[in-house]
Structures are given as structure tokens and as C-alpha cells.
Design an enzyme around this catalytic site. Structure first.
Site, PDB file in Angstrom:
ATOM      1  CE1 TYR A   1     -13.527   0.785  -2.308  1.00 39.32           C
ATOM      2  CE2 TYR A   1     -15.398   1.663  -3.494  1.00 39.32           C
ATOM      3  CZ  TYR A   1     -14.349   0.776  -3.404  1.00 39.32           C
ATOM      4  OH  TYR A   1     -14.124  -0.095  -4.415  1.00 39.32           O
TER       5      TYR A   1
ATOM      6  CG  HIS B   1     -14.777  -0.287   1.331  1.00 39.08           C
ATOM      7  ND1 HIS B   1     -14.000   0.527   2.124  1.00 39.08           N
ATOM      8  CD2 HIS B   1     -13.946  -1.270   0.875  1.00 39.08           C
ATOM      9  CE1 HIS B   1     -12.756   0.062   2.142  1.00 39.08           C
ATOM     10  NE2 HIS B   1     -12.697  -1.028   1.394  1.00 39.08           N
TER      11      HIS B   1
ATOM     12  CG  LEU C   1      -1.922   1.163   1.189  1.00 35.40           C
ATOM     13  CD1 LEU C   1      -3.127   0.792   0.333  1.00 35.40           C
ATOM     14  CD2 LEU C   1      -2.367   1.545   2.586  1.00 35.40           C
TER      15      LEU C   1
ATOM     16  CE1 TYR D   1     -24.568   5.120 -15.754  1.00 37.01           C
ATOM     17  CE2 TYR D   1     -26.824   4.571 -16.237  1.00 37.01           C
ATOM     18  CZ  TYR D   1     -25.553   4.169 -15.905  1.00 37.01           C
ATOM     19  OH  TYR D   1     -25.276   2.850 -15.748  1.00 37.01           O
TER      20      TYR D   1
END
Lengths: 501, 501, 501, 501
Positions: free
Chosen positions: C189, C250, C26, C393
């Protein structure tokens, strides 16, 4: 240490209630009678002891004698009343001491322990004493008379300071000796039946919640009026004035309950979280949104009523407002643009506390022509009358029975006295019981108090610094005309001063 | 020709009201008394004449005598009553004739002309006669007794056919002789005070309109019950049954007024347009959404009550329903998925007509635990009681005053008798006055009638073709249990049969 | 000590960032590149130093070399990239030490002080190390390497325990050494562009807020899918499983942001208060509302994909779910009855993270017949695609241009890549910058973590105690069929698996 | 007689389309090409004949030649185009005659009958002739050339009178010869793709309907602008002016479709009922709510553009407005207080027709500070661009990707040309096809026309009687400044003239 662990009927625990300032007016008129009512109704635990604490010398018998004069039984439940009073008084005791003497409190502690008889000890101190000796008493009670194995709670009374600074200072002092969950700041208006009912109405009825927003509500009015003045006891009042005495606490608390978002649960912390949120969403008051007044003498029907400054305990040139009206605004999604008007006054024509919710006009109203021009008269209004004579009513338009089409305003009415035969308990009963049971919902948390002061402090300072002269109004009148102009500025009409009223 | 041109108090015009079928029950019990009431209250024009027309031979005096026996004065306005009655009766006349005789109507025409004395002639015919002679009477009145220079209007009474076809045929026949705006189809339920008030409540109060949709309303109930049976006069009823007699007209009309969209104005045509729209948005009834019943004999407290088929005028094997319950649905944006339940019955335990609006449950209700499990009991409900004893009340949850938090259902109540001292006029007064004034709002237009029949005709045919056997229920009971199962299917609980009632 | 007092460009203060676990994946792939990106864009303060800390021996040069291999410049801003990299690397240093050695941290402290050169010292520790050595490192950093005159903050990474108990224990340990406002629990997230945008969309657009409730939203779907498995590195994963790895943190965090009430302000505490509230309003998951799966091997196009249990680091009989679907419910007024469906899985057919909001059907839809029967296909849907290829959308129905009336679903589309030419920064950049600036909004508070675990812990225990066998699905497939049955139970259709997709 | 009975592909029926005024501009440019397009696409029935009718002498071949010059094939479907054109032209014929000659029409009738060959005869007359000869042609066509066994329909074109009186007179005349359902009043704007789509958007998407009211919509703008003047053909225009030419019909029709309530079905009569309702709810325009303009000459880039009064066919002192802006209001529950602004002009800087819906501000907006002061810039807006280049887009606020929190307005966009590759048919095709099929939804009913004139007639009279002088604006400019002042009065900002545009 909490209510959850408190065994109300157990043999194992006791509650000792010490009324500090036992010889004062409030103690006599409200606290002891409320304790007796709780006892009479069976709400006090099996083992309890009540102590009066004050500076004057008194025997237990003298205290009992003094207390007994103000005890009454509910009109609807006179049975065994005398007997119950005797039993109650036997459990009342007196301890004389200074408010700042650790020694005297230590002596009290000994007596309490004797009464507790080895059981779990829970102690409630009700501080019914002036602000200047407040902290001393807390210090002494906390250090010398706290419970060793149960809880210790302290009920404190307003005034909670005069502004943000003094209030913060007091909170800081309190927190030296007590944790937040030991402090029970009382606002007895929160114990009123209809104020308690406010959340029930909103959250348990489908029909109110959709209407509870800027979309349908045109304005909200919080009105407090008394039909008497200071009557020779204005000394304390003169130092605070009506804004601090009524608005910043009682009316603001009601407003917060009225306007808050739905809490995540009915638990005390959740409700208080929401109250803080709504207070933080409000704009601090500006001088131009406030009107102040002071009553002057007035002669009516041959009787002469004194001016505020005729009160011997008040200085002749006092500018302290005995009346105030204010417009407040909540800048959140629900209330954006809705004026919340407050009005509080002494020596007015009537005695009343109420919340009035005026709804908007019907858009594109088909029936407009039937009302003539005074459209403000025809909108729906919800009134919650807190006192006297508790009632809820909803003003609606309906057709006058008969031929032709004439509209009329009727009331969908719920009048407590007519519906519920039981006498409504005094606010102090509820609050004392809650404190004993550790229910904090109706008490004011520190951050609430901070938020409340933050709204009023700048205004109060400006009023005092600029020596704003109040508008004088005759004793027994409807108050200063300025209140109408203030309302008109926000397109509001006071609901309590209409023709109908 | 219209009301606009009608000079109520002028010297120049007259109104002649001919009650065709003057010796019938309705004429005696309702029409003449209503005309007198209008006269007494000053609603009739200066020049008016009333004619009774029927086959039996009678003198003017005999008519007056017959009529006088049913006239009464309002309880609250007895003043000069006898005097007024005399004046009224002097303007009542009788003309004997066949309902299908142009000659006889021509003779009536002459008499009317004589009374009109050359003034503008306006004529109202009230046809209180059986359906089979209906059209003949219209033909004769139209061709031989129409006004020459004013308006001619005809009030017709139900039944308006037995199904779509017969109703359409009747309308077609009527339109041979009358234009739509001359026909006044009466449904006396539309003249009821609370039905009139329905639109006022919805459209002149801000607080109701937002709630008036599927989003907040769980179901709507339209309930009609009578506490007596056909009592020996079931002949006519047996041919029609409760669905045609009550549901397809009275209850459906109320439903349409309740559920319609806001009309563009309060004018008759605009309101009727909206009523047609809502009827056209409904699904025709299906057999499985209907429960029928018929009362059977029952003995209670030693008294024996007859079965429907004990009525001498009814055939022993009649399957005609004296009770019906039905679920209807409106497929538009406002009401999609909301069940509208109707219930109508004779020989039930009570007499009542009411509209009950049950609101949805509060989502995520904080107070759920306080209600226990029976959530259906705790939702808000709006009740409009049409008869007897007109009232509007709104059931809300509130806190029971006192310590602790116990919830309770209270009523925000508007009781007409308590609020309005005036006697409420009979529906016929309003409707007759409207017909005289040319106000068509409360009368049923042809396309409304068509739309109403379109909903019920398939069901009625299926019931009759399949010879569906009604569920039998004891005289004086709460009706067939099937009505509960029907309601339960749509998650509804009848509001009039709860424990509280 | 707070951001408010932090002078970003001042000469007087410094920031030292120590990456504890500097040699890990990481650190190399995300943390150092993010720090460089911040530097490149000018977001780091004038005086800053970066230290790598790990057990392995390494020189500064070696660290720089290692780090340099993963640094990149934004595609759209390549200018001076190499130069900037050199400058950045010059400010990176390495310190080797044990994670539980106070001594080693004290040595680091000395180096840091040297770099700080007497300025105000602010220190950020990024703990990129396994949970078992977590607390030790916190203890050592806190006691031996805290700032003397500025702030000290610690970024910690998941896992935050395996259940309520272990999480609470970890929090308790942390709080021994750090105050709540020093702890920055990262959930990367929350740093995603579209997750950040979620609140903006809701609260700054009038058109979304009215639709954001049970009244209009039929269900909400939170979908995470990866198109690869553990690929030989399943050791850590096998201990936690997909529910702990993805859902409980998350997806639940996104859900909370999506569903929370409007906060009183955008301040970190206000937002986090609302997140806690919504989590507390949720029901703990029940076993029957969850479906688990595990991927099995699959051969496609000649290529063979391994089963989860083929991973060498995973035990052969592991029941650890690599896929899970769950239905969650929020019992408050806004969301009562709306299913929130989560789905997370590895080795699926696609890589995607998205929020799908499916709206209800149009009531009484006039156009129903135009859609045929598959009504679920025609409702509006709002999709927030978090990754890859960020987009928003809104699916709407419109008329297909041309003669006739044929309806069609179109997208009102906002595609980030098309609209915004700038590259979107990595979530770690945002979060690191926030930590430096003391902005806590996107980090997880202890009570949030508690509330999150409270929802999942009973389920996780039951799954493990009952050894629930996951449903096996082929590598690269659409996951277990059980997820469809679960959705169908709540009348939901997964939006990502439709024909259109 | 209705469409229901019309067998499109049958051998048994024919359609004859007579274009009366065949040599006019509209016929050449629009009607014949539209008929060809319908033929090309296969929408015309098997047996059809097209007749041109006009006063000039012409052979069939000459007509075909004339027509052929304006026929084109869709860009996307050129296949077999020439072939199809030949086939089409073979079915076109010419008949010369006076418009007021029954004899000439009788001769046409004979020719039509010959072509019909004994099949069921359906006849459509398209009257593309000036208003003064209109009624004559209707009379002749009706009496001498009506179908004997099929339907006869007449398409009529604006102008439908100059005011309420002349329009009513024309309707009365038409109704002497035709029944309402034979009259097809054309407004070609109703045939535009996006106007057709308006109802689909509103009623088939859940997300729009809740927003479609005063509660969320701040104002609606209907904008028509042309970038050219009368260009030497102002004769007709000068008699009518822009208000009659564009506003009272095209824009008002669009407004009615936009603002109407949900119809009970999509049938023509139901939709037209709702359009009439909304028109009747509007207030007639007052002079102070209107601004008029006239373009003056302007030189730009060396090119000189003429003034309106430079047009030879226009009188030098003409006050006819070539530009108008107006504020309209709908007094119903949905739209009470929402300004509907119209603007129409010639010789402006751009060519465009669009509907702009501006939404209200977010109440209590948390993000307010991010927008700075120009709040009008940050509200949501829905734009329906009717022409050119059809598009729907929704302006929303979102976060600019990247670090920090900067808000931005993006478009959720549906651009027809990008989404749908097919060429959008001309409005005339749709309308001609509808007339052939008896679909009346897009044609204007008499009562609609009356209601529309009722709104504009008083204003038009006042403008003319008071000889109001228009505000002059340069050819090619953005129109008179007065339009801004008018908008500002109602707190509106024209959406088409913003900085962004």
C-alpha cells in the site's frame, strides 16, 4: 542495568562515585559541594562511597580536609549542617594513581569492592581531567574498575574535541570502551534552573505554544556575558576561544531546547531526538554571519584593566576571540527566516546569561501613533534570565493610568527570588543526580555532538586559516560595534543593550 | 460644534457645566469632586462655570459649603490644595428650580449668559435625577437653556429604562429634543482604568490577539461582587434588581469591549460600531441559563447581618434578585461555543470586580501526569482585576526550582499600585473630561442600548411573570450554590472561588 | 554498500534478483510483471539477472513460459512490446531448491556468480513464501548466497507475525542473519500512487498544512472495502483475519503517513522516525472501540453468494472477522481528540480504498440557515481515493448559479485519469525499484513494526480469548450496522455511505 | 415601506418599472432583456407594468417592436418562448417626456395609476441617462411620480461623479429628493455570479477562512481586460478614463468584498458596513504606485487596429488612460503588508475578469530542490474567473504519477459550465430583482461611495494636473511593460501573464 532496576533505598545496592581529577578546581568548587548538597537533601542512596582519584599523593584525611573547605549548607537550611558534613566526609576516600595505569585502577577496584561489601555495585566515574588523558582514563576505568554486576557510567566534560574530526575521533575512542548509554557528556548549562524550565514553559502552558514560531517571533537572542577576563589563566582558553568554549555547546544547547519540536514524550531519547533534528535543520555558520572580538586594556576610574594578550599564559599575538556574535538560521517550517542571534564575551560590562525572544510588530496597529517612531521599542519581548538572579518576564504595552491615552511598557514578571524562597540548586547537583539515576535527558548524545560540530567546524577552520583579526574592544565595555552591524543586517536590535536596560 | 472646534485654552470660548440634581448623593460624592480634580490637574478650560441646579432653596455659599465637604486632593499631590479649592469653589454657583419648568431653566440661561460674557458658549448638563423627571428636564434644558453659538451636551445616567420598550420610549423622547451626538449616556464602569486598558492590551500587544478566540479561550468570567447590602436604601434597587443594575449595563459593556472585533480606528463611532456588532451576535438570555439569588440574614461572630427584605424600603415579599449568575453566548466565528459567564451580587463575602479568562487545556500535554487529576487547576488564566487594587496577572505553569520535576502555578504579574505610584483617577473624572472634549468612545449609543436590552428583556419579563423565587444565600457568603451548577453545565469552574483564591 | 555507491548504468556492477517462491501467485501476478515493467521503462541496470527459486522442478524455458503469460505492456506504450518481452525473458532463469537447504542456495550462488561475470555483485532476494519457512530461507540465502563484494538485500512480505511477541521473535531471528538496512519489509500500500502523493500534498502546498490539525479536522476515515470474499482460498486469511490482514499494516501505515509531523528531511530514516513517533503517540485499541463482522450468504437477483464459513478452507465455526471498524486516537498536540476511524471488509457492496478527511463546521456560520438541519452534510471534506480510479477531491460549498441564494456542495476535483494520460505504475514496480536503489522510505523498519503491533496486540488477544462473536452481514452489503453506532459514538458519519455517494 | 411588507404574488399590490432613458443602448441591450428573463422565470409579481420613458416620440407599439428585437430565451429553456414574449410585451408601454419636466412626469404618474388600478403602488425608476440630467429626473420623478401608498425606488447608474467633490455634490442633491434607502446605486459587477459566490466561498467553507490573511496570502490580483477599444464611441470614456470607469468602482467593489471582515449577518447593512470599513482602512493611492497606458495602433496579420486617439470622438492629444495598473494596501491586522494589485485595460490581447490569490511559499519546504529555482511558479494560487466562462480553480503541487519523484502543478478545478448545465443569469437580472425585492446588499451606499472616491481622488487629480503621459502599448498586446515593474517592486508576478497561461 538501568535506572529502572536501581533500588535507591535498598540494602542491596551501592553507588560508588569516583571523581577522577579530584585535586582540580572544578572538583573542589563544584563536584564535591554538589555531592554534599545531594547528600544533605537526602538524594543519595543509603549505601554510597565517594572516591577522589588523582596523581598527587594524599591521605583520606587530607582529601577530607581539602574538600571540607568548599562545602556549604544552603542558607535556608542550616540545621545540623556540621553534623551532616562530618557524616559525608567519612564516606569520602582518596586513591592516588596515574590516569593511564590499569594497575592503579585495578587497585581502586579492590577498594571499591571492599566498600561495596558484596552488594550490587553501581559505579559512576566523573572525569574531571584534561582532554589529552581522557581516553586513557576511560580505557583503564572501563577495563579495570567496571562494575561486575551493576552499571558503570562515566561523566565526561567538555572540551569534546576542537572540531568535527577530533570530536568524532574522541567519540570513536570512547565507544571502544563504553556503550552510548554509559557515556554522560555534561554541559552544565543544561542543568540550570531556567533552562530546565524552558520545556515546562513551552509545553505545559497553552499560551506560549501558539506564539512559538516564525509567525509571531521576530528573532531570538542568546546572550552570554562575563564581566571578567581570563585573569592569568588563559592557557586553556587560548587554545579554544569563545566560540568553542561557550557558543558551540552552552548556547547551542539552549537554542536546541528552545527551538525543538514537541517530543513524543519527556523521555531522554525523545527529547534528544528532537534536539538532533533541530540542529540538523540549521545551516552551518558562514564567516559573514559572525563577528569576533578580543578585549584590550582599559583604564577606568584610575583602575587599569589588562588586555587579553596581557595574560601571561596567552601568546602576545594571539587572535583567539574572547567575544563572538553570530546569526544562525533554522531551515524548517517553524523557524524559516527567523534570525537566532548568539553573543558571547568575556571582559564585558556585565555578567549575564539570558534568552530574549522578540515578537513581531502588531499588524495594522491601531496604537501606532502613540509610540512615535521607535517601533522596535514597543514590541513584546519575553526574557528568560538564566543567571544571575533567575527571572522570567514578558514586556507588554499597557496604558499609563491616568487621564489621556499614553502607552507604556510594563513587565509581566516572575522573579524567582521573590517567588521562591528556597535556594536554587547548582546545575551540578541536578546533573550528578541525573547521572546516578540514569536520567539522560540533560546529557549530550553522540549524534547531537556531531550535529553541533557540523555547524561550527567550517567557520572555525576559516577563521583560523584566514587568520581573521578580531575587533578589539575595551575591557569592561559593551563589546565590539560589529555586533550591532551584524544584528542590523537581519533587522535585529540587541535586547540587552537598549536604553531601557 | 464639535470638539475639534473647541479651543481649550482660548479666550474666546467657555464651558458651563450644570449639575442638575445638585443636592443628590452622586453629585456630592462623585461629580463635584471629579470636577475639582479636573480643575486641580489643569484639565478644565480657562473659562468655566459650574452651576448646581435643584429644587431646594440654597445660596451659592450654601452650595459651596456643601460641595467643599467632599473635595479632596490626590494623596500624591497635596500642594496648594486649599488654595485651589478656594478658586474652584468661587466658580461654583447655585440655581434653584423645578425640573419641568421652562421658566426656571430660562432664568438659568440668563445667569449662564452673564458668566459667558459674550464668549462662545458651550454647555454641559449633567442630569443626576430620577428617571421619571428625566425627559422633562431634557425638554426644558434644551428649549430654554441651550447654547446659542456653541455646543450643548447632556450627560444622562442609568437607569435607561427597565426593558426594551421603556428604553426605546426614553430614547425616542430624548431625540425629540437632542441629536444623538448631544446625548452622553454614562456607564461609569467604562471609565475604569482597567476597562480602558482592555483595548490597549488586546490591540497593542502581539501576544494577546492570537490567543483571543474560541480556539484558545475556554471561557470568560465577568464577576462583580459587593460585600454590603442595600443598607436601608433599597427602594430604587428593589424596582430594578441586580440584573438591570449591574449585568445589563456594566458587565455587558465590559463584555462587549472584551469580545468585539478590532475596530477600524480608535474613533468613538468605530469602537461603538464594533460593540453593537458583538451585542447583536449574542443570543438573548434564556431562563435556564440564569440563576438568581437574594441574601438572607446571617449572624457571624456575634454580629447579625440583615436580610434583603429586612430593608425598610423594600417590601417584605420582594422577589427582586440581589444576586444573579448567567451564561451568555456569542454566535460569531471568534466566540462560537465559548461560555461567557457573568456573576453579580450584593452582600457577598468580598468586594471585587474582575474579568477572568480561562484558557483551554494544552492538547496532548506531556506534563499531564505532573498535575494529577485536577486539570482545571492547571490551565492558564488571565485576570484583569478592575477593582479594588487594579492588577493584571497571568497564571502560568512553571517548574518549581529544585531537583526533581514538580510543576507549579505562578503569576506573571502587573500590579498597578506597585508599578505606578500615581493615584488612579476616578472613572467620573475621565468621563466628564471626555464629555467636555466631545470624546464619545466611552459613552453608550442608542443602538448599543437597544441591542443590550434586546438580550435581557425576554429574560427579565419571564422572571417577573413567572415570579421566579430567588435562591436565598446568607449575607456575607459566597452566594447561591446554583451558580456552581450553572457553571458546571458549561464545564466551567468559577475562578474567584477556587482554593487558591 | 549503499545506493549512493551504486552505479546504475555502469559496466562494473550487476544486480541479481532472486524471486524465492517463484511459482506462487504473487510472483506470477505481480513480481515478474513489475520487473518486466521496470525493464521496459529502462529502470533496470545494464547488467541484471532474474532467478526464480522454488521447490518444484522446472526448466528455464518452463519458467519463461509461465512468466510470459502474465506480462503485459502499458496500454499507452505498446511499441516494441514483444521484442522487449523476449529480451527480458532471456534474462530470466530458474533454480530449483528447498527453502531450508544451504546446499541448494550454495548452488544458486554459483549460478549467480557465473552470471555476474566478475563484476560487483549486488543481490536482491524477494521472499514470496509462507511465514513458517521464512527464517530458514533467510538463513540459507544469507549464509550461502550473499554477495561477496556488493550488497545483499532481502524483501520480506507480510505477515510479520501475529502479535507483538511473534513479530518480535521473527525480527530477532532475521537480525541474526541480516542487518536492519538489509531488510526490506514490504507493505505494497505504501507504493500506491496516492499514498506516495500524500506527503507531497501536505508538505509542498501552503494551503494544506495549516488545516492539518485538530483545530480544523473533525475526523479522519481510512476505508478499505473489497466486493468479493475469500472465494475458496480462505485458509491463510482465517488464521489472520481482517484486522491483521488490512488494518494493522496497510491502513495503519497510511494513517501514520497522514498524521506524522514534518520530517527533518525526506530521507528514509527521517520519515520513518516520524512514523514511529506518531504510532507511539497512539493509544492501544480497546475492545469497545472496535466492531467486528463476518459475511453471511446472500441471494440477490437470483444469484446466491456464499457465507464466509461456506469457504471449504475455513472451519464451520470460525469467528474470524472479515470486517472490522475501529476508532483510534493520537494523544499528541496536533491530533488530541480527533477520531481516526478505520474500516476494512470483504464481500461488501463496493471495492474501494480511500482516505476521507472531514473538516469541522464553520464557527458562527452565517449561512447556517441555508443548509437546513443536516450540518454534517455541509462541512468540507477532502477525499484521497487510493483505488480504484485514483483521485483527489475537495468538497466545498458554493452558491448554485442563478437568482436567489441556494448553496450546494461542489467538488474541487483532481481526477488522475483525466489529468494524466500515462498509466499509473503498479505499487510493486515502485517498491522493487526502491529496493534495488536502496531507498528505504517506503519499507517498514523494525521499530515501526513493534509500535504497530503494540497498538493491536491487546485487542487481538482479547477478541480471541473472549471469543467475541462478529456481527453477521450479508455478502455484498454495506457491512454491519455496528460500524455506524461506533462512528456515532464519536460524532462521526461514515463518508462513504452518505446519500451523495 | 419595505420588502418585508411586499406581497410578491398578492392581488393587492403592483410594481411599476419605469426605464428612464428607454431608447438608450443599455436599456435595449440589458434592461429590457433582463426584465423579460425575470418574467419568463416567474420572478416578477403578478401585477406589474413596464414603462419606457424618453424624449423621443414613440408609440407603445414602436417601443414593443424595438424591445422585442433584443429579447432572447435561455438556451436551456426555449419552451413557450414566443408566447411568453408576447405576454411580456403587452405589459410594456411608452411615455414620452423631458427629463426635467414635472409636468411630463405627472402625466406618467396618471398612466401608472391607471395601470395600478387602486392596488398598493410600488414604483421602481431605472435611470439610464447621462449624469448631467440625472438630478433633474430624480427631482421630477420624486415630486410628481412617487407612489402614494407603496414604495418608490430609484436605480442609478455610474458615473457617480468624477471625484470626491462631484460625487458628494451628487449625493447631496439626491438626498434632497430621496432617502438613502430609496437609492439603488448599481455596479453591475456586483451582480456577477462569481462575485456573489465570493462571500459564500469564504464564509461557508471552513478551509478558506483560516487562509484568508496576510499570514498565508502573498498578494491578490484583480484583473480586468478587454480585447477591444472604444471603437468610435470613446466620447464618454475619454472624459472618465479607465481608472474611473473600471478600477474605482468595479474592481474596488470586488476588492472590498474579497477583503472585508466577516459581517455580523448577511443583511445588506451589515455587509455594506464591512465594505466601508475595509475601504477606510486603505491608503489613498500614490502616483508612484500607479502605471497608466494608452493603446496605440497596431497591424497584425494584415489587419490594422486603430490607436485610442484615432477614435473620432476622442481628442487627438488625449492623455486619458485606457490602461492602468495600481498597487493598493490595506492597513489593518488582516492585510497589513499584502499588496493588492489591480490592472484594467482596453484593447488588450484577451478578454477576462478574474481575481487571483497567490499564496506564500511553504516555509522550510522539504521539496524545494524538486522545483528548481523559480519558486514563484510553485506556490498555491486560487483563481476566481468572473468572466468569461466562470470558474474557480486552486493550483496545487502534486506528484506526477509514475516512478521517481517529480512534482507538478495541478488544478483542483470547479468549472461552472461543466458542473452546472443551467445558463448563468445576467448580472442585471439579479440586480433588478433585488431592487424590486428591496434587497440592498449588492448596491452601493453613500458612505461606500465616499470612501471609494477618497482613495482615488488625490491620484486622479495629480494625474491630470501633472499631465502624466501614459505608456503607449499596441492594440491587442499585453499592455505596458510598466505594469511588470510596478508588480516587481512589490515582489509580485502577474498571474495572468505567466508561461502557463
Amino acid at each position: 542495568n538501568d535506572a529502572a532496576g536501581f533500588d535507591m533505598n535498598g540494602d542491596e545496592s551501592t553507588v560508588s562515585i569516583t571523581v577522577v581529577g579530584a585535586s582540580g578546581d572544578l572538583a573542589k568548587k563544584k563536584i564535591f559541594p554538589a555531592l554534599f548538597a545531594l547528600y544533605y537533601e537526602g538524594f543519595l542512596p543509603k549505601h554510597f562511597t565517594i572516591f577522589g582519584y588523582a596523581r598527587s599523593k594524599m591521605t583520606d584525611a587530607e582529601l577530607r580536609n581539602m574538600v571540607s573547605r568548599t562545602l556549604t549548607c544552603r542558607i535556608d537550611k542550616r540545621e545540623n549542617c556540621d553534623e551532616k558534613m562530618d557524616e559525608f566526609l567519612k564516606r569520602c576516600f582518596y586513591h592516588s594513581g596515574q590516569y593511564d595505569s590499569q594497575e592503579n585502577f585495578a587497585a581502586l577496584d579492590k577498594k571499591l569492592m571492599a566498600h561495596e561489601g558484596g552488594r550490587v555495585s553501581n559505579r559512576l566515574f566523573y572525569l574531571s581531567i584534561p582532554p589529552n588523558i581522557f581516553i586513557d582514563a576511560v580505557r583503564c576505568a572501563s577495563s579495570s574498575a567496571s562494575s561486575g554486576n551493576g552499571w558503570t557510567r562515566v561523566i565526561v566534560e567538555k572540551p569534546f574535541g576542537r572540531d568535527s574530526e577530533s570530536s568524532a575521533a574522541m567519540t570513536k575512542s570512547l565507544k571502544q570502551y563504553l556503550k552510548e548509554d554509559q557515556i554522560f557528556r555534561i554541559d552544565h548549562y543544561l542543568g540550570k534552573e531556567l533552562v530546565e524550565n524552558l520545556s515546562v514553559l513551552r509545553f505545559s502552558n497553552l499560551i506560549f505554544e501558539p506564539l512559538w514560531s516564525r509567525q509571531y517571533i521576530r528573532n531570538v537572542q542568546l546572550i552570554f556575558s562575563e564581566d571578567f577576563g581570563t585573569e592569568g589563566r588563559g592557557g586553556y582558553f587560548d587554545h579554544y576561544g569563545i566560540i568553542r568554549d561557550i557558543m558551540q555547546n552552552h548556547l547551542l544547547q539552549i537554542l536546541a531546547l528552545f527551538a525543538m519540536e514537541t517530543p513524543v514524550s519527556l523521555d531522554a531519547e525523545d527529547t534528544r531526538n528532537e534536539k538532533v533534528k533541530v540542529l540538523r535543520s540549521m545551516r552551518p555558520l558562514r564567516l559573514e554571519d559572525v563577528v569576533t572580538g578580543q578585549y584590550k586594556s582599559h583604564t577606568k576610574g584610575g583602575v587599569s584593566y589588562p588586555a587579553y594578550t596581557d595574560d601571561k599564559t596567552v601568546s602576545k599575538d594571539s587572535l583567539t576571540p574572547t567575544f563572538a556574535a553570530a546569526a544562525l538560521f533554522i531551515d524548517n517550517a517553524r523557524w524559516d527566516g527567523v534570525p537566532f542571534l548568539m553573543k558571547a564575551g568575556k571582559a564585558l560590562h556585565t555578567r549575564r546569561t539570558e534568552i530574549r525572544v522578540q515578537f513581531r510588530h502588531v499588524p495594522g496597529n491601531l496604537y501606532n501613533r502613540n509610540f512615535g517612531t521607535d517601533l522596535d521599542r514597543a514590541t513584546n519581548e519575553l526574557v528568560l534570565r538564566v543567571q544571575p538572579d533567575e527571572a522570567i518576564y514578558l514586556k507588554i504595552n499597557n496604558k499609563v493610568p491616568g487621564l489621556g491615552m499614553r502607552l507604556d511598557r510594563s513587565h509581566l514578571n516572575l522573579h524567582y527570588a521573590a517567588r521562591y524562597s528556597k535556594e536554587i540548586p547548582d546545575a551540578y547537583e541536578r546533573l550528578l543526580l541525573d547521572a546516578i539515576e540514569g536520567e539522560r535527558r540533560l546529557f549530550i548524545r553522540s549524534d547531537e555532538l556531531d550535529a553541533a560540530w557540523a555547524l561550527f567546524t567550517p567557520l572555525l577552520k576559516e577563521l583560523e586559516e584566514k587568520k581573521i583579526i578580531p575587533e578589539y574592544y575595551p575591557y569592561g565595555s559593551r563589546g565590539p560595534v560589529g555586533a550591532h552591524y551584524l544584528a542590523a543586517r537581519y533587522n535585529v536590535r540587541w535586547g540587552d543593550l537598549g536604553v531601557e536596560q
